[in-house]
Design an enzyme around this catalytic site. Structure first.
Site, mmCIF file in Angstrom:
data_model
loop_
_atom_site.group_PDB
_atom_site.id
_atom_site.type_symbol
_atom_site.label_atom_id
_atom_site.label_comp_id
_atom_site.label_asym_id
_atom_site.label_seq_id
_atom_site.Cartn_x
_atom_site.Cartn_y
_atom_site.Cartn_z
ATOM 1 N N LYS A 110 -2.857 -41.504 -44.814
ATOM 2 C CA LYS A 110 -2.085 -42.741 -44.693
ATOM 3 C C LYS A 110 -0.711 -42.399 -44.156
ATOM 4 O O LYS A 110 -0.234 -41.271 -44.301
ATOM 5 C CB LYS A 110 -1.934 -43.414 -46.068
ATOM 6 C CG LYS A 110 -1.694 -44.907 -45.988
ATOM 7 C CD LYS A 110 -2.986 -45.686 -45.786
ATOM 8 C CE LYS A 110 -2.779 -47.161 -45.738
ATOM 9 N NZ LYS A 110 -4.038 -47.912 -45.863
HETATM 10 P P1 NAD Z 1 -0.859 -58.001 -43.094
HETATM 11 O O1 NAD Z 1 0.468 -57.480 -42.719
HETATM 12 O O2 NAD Z 1 -1.743 -58.582 -42.059
HETATM 13 O O3 NAD Z 1 -0.698 -59.101 -44.241
HETATM 14 C C1 NAD Z 1 0.012 -58.900 -45.412
HETATM 15 C C2 NAD Z 1 0.250 -60.278 -46.000
HETATM 16 O O4 NAD Z 1 0.773 -60.146 -47.313
HETATM 17 C C3 NAD Z 1 1.265 -61.095 -45.199
HETATM 18 O O5 NAD Z 1 0.800 -62.421 -45.081
HETATM 19 C C4 NAD Z 1 2.508 -61.037 -46.080
HETATM 20 O O6 NAD Z 1 3.353 -62.143 -45.893
HETATM 21 C C5 NAD Z 1 1.857 -61.026 -47.446
HETATM 22 N N1 NAD Z 1 2.763 -60.563 -48.489
HETATM 23 C C6 NAD Z 1 3.652 -59.541 -48.453
HETATM 24 N N2 NAD Z 1 4.338 -59.498 -49.604
HETATM 25 C C7 NAD Z 1 3.849 -60.510 -50.372
HETATM 26 C C8 NAD Z 1 4.154 -60.979 -51.665
HETATM 27 N N3 NAD Z 1 5.109 -60.406 -52.380
HETATM 28 N N4 NAD Z 1 3.452 -62.027 -52.147
HETATM 29 C C9 NAD Z 1 2.480 -62.626 -51.418
HETATM 30 N N5 NAD Z 1 2.166 -62.224 -50.175
HETATM 31 C C10 NAD Z 1 2.842 -61.182 -49.671
HETATM 32 O O7 NAD Z 1 -1.567 -56.811 -43.873
HETATM 33 P P2 NAD Z 1 -3.113 -56.592 -44.175
HETATM 34 O O8 NAD Z 1 -3.612 -55.644 -43.177
HETATM 35 O O9 NAD Z 1 -3.792 -57.887 -44.384
HETATM 36 O O10 NAD Z 1 -2.994 -55.809 -45.541
HETATM 37 C C11 NAD Z 1 -2.942 -56.469 -46.794
HETATM 38 C C12 NAD Z 1 -3.484 -55.537 -47.847
HETATM 39 O O11 NAD Z 1 -4.823 -55.185 -47.493
HETATM 40 C C13 NAD Z 1 -2.728 -54.213 -47.982
HETATM 41 O O12 NAD Z 1 -2.770 -53.796 -49.326
HETATM 42 C C14 NAD Z 1 -3.541 -53.276 -47.127
HETATM 43 O O13 NAD Z 1 -3.345 -51.925 -47.484
HETATM 44 C C15 NAD Z 1 -4.932 -53.782 -47.459
HETATM 45 N N6 NAD Z 1 -5.956 -53.394 -46.501
HETATM 46 C C16 NAD Z 1 -5.893 -53.793 -45.196
HETATM 47 C C17 NAD Z 1 -6.883 -53.396 -44.315
HETATM 48 C C18 NAD Z 1 -6.905 -53.830 -42.879
HETATM 49 O O14 NAD Z 1 -7.867 -53.488 -42.182
HETATM 50 N N7 NAD Z 1 -5.947 -54.585 -42.406
HETATM 51 C C19 NAD Z 1 -7.931 -52.587 -44.763
HETATM 52 C C20 NAD Z 1 -7.980 -52.226 -46.110
HETATM 53 C C21 NAD Z 1 -6.990 -52.636 -46.954
#
Ligand code: NAD
Length: 421
Positions: A110
């Site tokens: 990561k």
């Molecule tokens: P992203 O940047 O697309 O979205 C993150 C979202 O969370 C945004 O809408 C943001 O406004 C919101 N957010 C941030 N702080 C917040 C809070 N305090 N309260 C409520 N909402 C809040 O990111 P993503 O890729 O969707 O990632 C989100 C989670 O999923 C992370 O934990 C990431 O590690 C995990 N994840 C993502 C992927 C992927 O393929 N994108 C894969 C596995 C895990």
């Protein structure tokens, strides 16, 4: 994430605690346990980037390779002001267990940069990304460590990293990152994969719990890539009512169900869900405590804590985010009979299709979306069944079961390779 205890919460300590509980169940030999627990390599870089006004800004970035016993390190890059080395360590270790639990031949890695992308324009983001990528050139690579998008990074950021890496190598290397745009070797279905995979395991869990998703109400915390896609697929493929969602600026609630198409348009236009006319405003703590059947934390770590876990009314939680639940909250949810699909299983769809992307890049042969989705479904359903079977056999919760499956696979790779004699 929770402002009351963010300063004391350490995701890496939480990650090690869960690992230890699985290692205890498996009675792992001490040397193998240590080899599997701690990161193999950690890189910290302080690097400059030119801002729009000509200023030179210094940034700190990290890349951690947690364990590569089963294959090259794999994991996203996060841009966020709260990135710390311990957060990146935790996220890298979760990638190790995630790849193992779904049986794909990667280890865990990561990365992150301490920055506020919301305050940066595209030019500044590109400048910072390219400089960070230059610092990583000898650390990453298609056979070594393959980044992907995470919070506040996207296919465009991956394209800049791929291009910078390729410039240094002197030829085009599509397989150095996944989650790329399709035009440079991305995979069909990758953008939706995390949400899609999450919905596949929710559907399996619902069958197991005899819940009819078409009669269920769901709440999604974090309306980004993972959360918004999971919400849309739950609604479109299972007719689940999505009653509330939020993002970092606030939340919206409609007991009768949100009109997601209109909400997505509103989010696209304003950059937030707040202010959507088809719903009332709701704060984060109220959202988590709403009466609902399915809760999907899809934002950041430390969202479900000892302070709010007892207020959760959902029957099923699917962790689309990495590490949203603290170990203390885990125990409370378990005592309250909440069925929890742990992050390393529930959000593994993203890395699974990243693996498909890497395979396609290596072969220079690209698959149809329906084939990507079919293979993803197969992996998610098989992994769900293996974890459930382990939970039933060992009489442990789903998180422990997922870790038992994953840690056993990594330990076996360590043993068989003779990394620890
Ligand atoms: P992203 O940047 O697309 O979205 C993150 C979202 O969370 C945004 O809408 C943001 O406004 C919101 N957010 C941030 N702080 C917040 C809070 N305090 N309260 C409520 N909402 C809040 O990111 P993503 O890729 O969707 O990632 C989100 C989670 O999923 C992370 O934990 C990431 O590690 C995990 N994840 C993502 C992927 C992927 O393929 N994108 C894969 C596995 C895990």
């Amino acid at each position: 994430m929770n402002s009351t205890n963010h300063s004391t919460y350490n995701p890496w300590h939480a990650a090690m605690q869960v690992f230890d509980s699985a290692a205890d169940i498996l009675e792992l030999q001490d040397g193998v346990r240590k080899r599997a627990k701690f990161p193999e390599r950690e890189l910290t870089v302080n690097f400059p980037a030119k801002m729009r006004d000509g200023r030179i800004e210094m940034f700190t970035g990290y890349r951690v390779q947690h364990n590569t016993a089963r294959g090259p390190a794999k994991g996203g890059i996060r841009y966020h002001p709260n990135v710390t080395i311990d957060e990146v360590r935790a996220l890298a270790s979760w990638m190790t267990w995630k790849c193992a639990v779904v049986g794909i031949p990667f280890g865990g890695g990561k990365g992150g940069v301490i920055c506020n992308p919301k305050e940066m324009d595209d030019h500044e983001l590109e400048s910072m990304t390219r400089r960070f990528a230059s610092e990583l050139v000898n650390f990453i690579g298609p056979e070594r460590d393959i980044p992907a998008p995470d919070v506040y990074t996207n296919p465009q950021v991956m394209a800049w990293i791929m291009d910078t890496y390729s410039m240094h190598r002197g030829y085009t290397v599509p397989g150095v990152v996944t989650g790329k745009p399709l035009s440079i070797g991305g995979s069909q279905g990758r953008n939706e994969a995390t949400g899609r995979g999450c919905v596949h395991v929710i559907a399996e869990a619902a069958k197991h719990l005899k819940m009819k998703l078409a009669r269920c109400a769901a709440v999604v915390q974090g309306f980004g890539n993972a959360g918004s896609i999971a919400a849309q697929l739950l609604a479109s493929e299972h007719r689940t009512k999505i009653i509330a969602v939020n993002d970092s600026t606030g939340g919206v609630y409609n007991k009768k169900g949100l009109n997601l198409t209109a909400l997505l348009k509103h989010k696209e236009k304003t950059g937030k869900v707040k202010g959507f006319s088809g719903a009332e405003a709701i704060d984060n703590e109220e959202l988590l405590a709403l009466p609902c059947d399915v809760l999907i934390p899809a934002a950041l770590e430390n969202a479900i804590t000892a302070q709010n876990a007892a207020k959760i009314k959902a029957r099923l939680i699917a962790e689309a985010a990495n590490g949203p639940t603290t170990p203390e909250a885990d125990q409370i949810l378990h005592n309250n009979d909440v069925f929890l699909l742990p992050d390393i299983l529930a959000n593994a769809g993203g890395v699974t299709v990243s693996y498909f992307e890497w395979v396609q890049d290596n072969y220079s042969f690209f698959w149809k979306e329906k084939d990507v989705n079919k293979n993803l479904h197969e992996v998610m359903v098989k992994s769900w069944a293996e974890v459930l079977q382990t939970a039933q056999k060992r009489k442990v919760d789903m998180r422990r079961a997922a870790y038992v499956v994953a840690v056993a696979r990594v330990a076996e790779a360590i043993r068989v390779r003779g990394i620890y004699p």
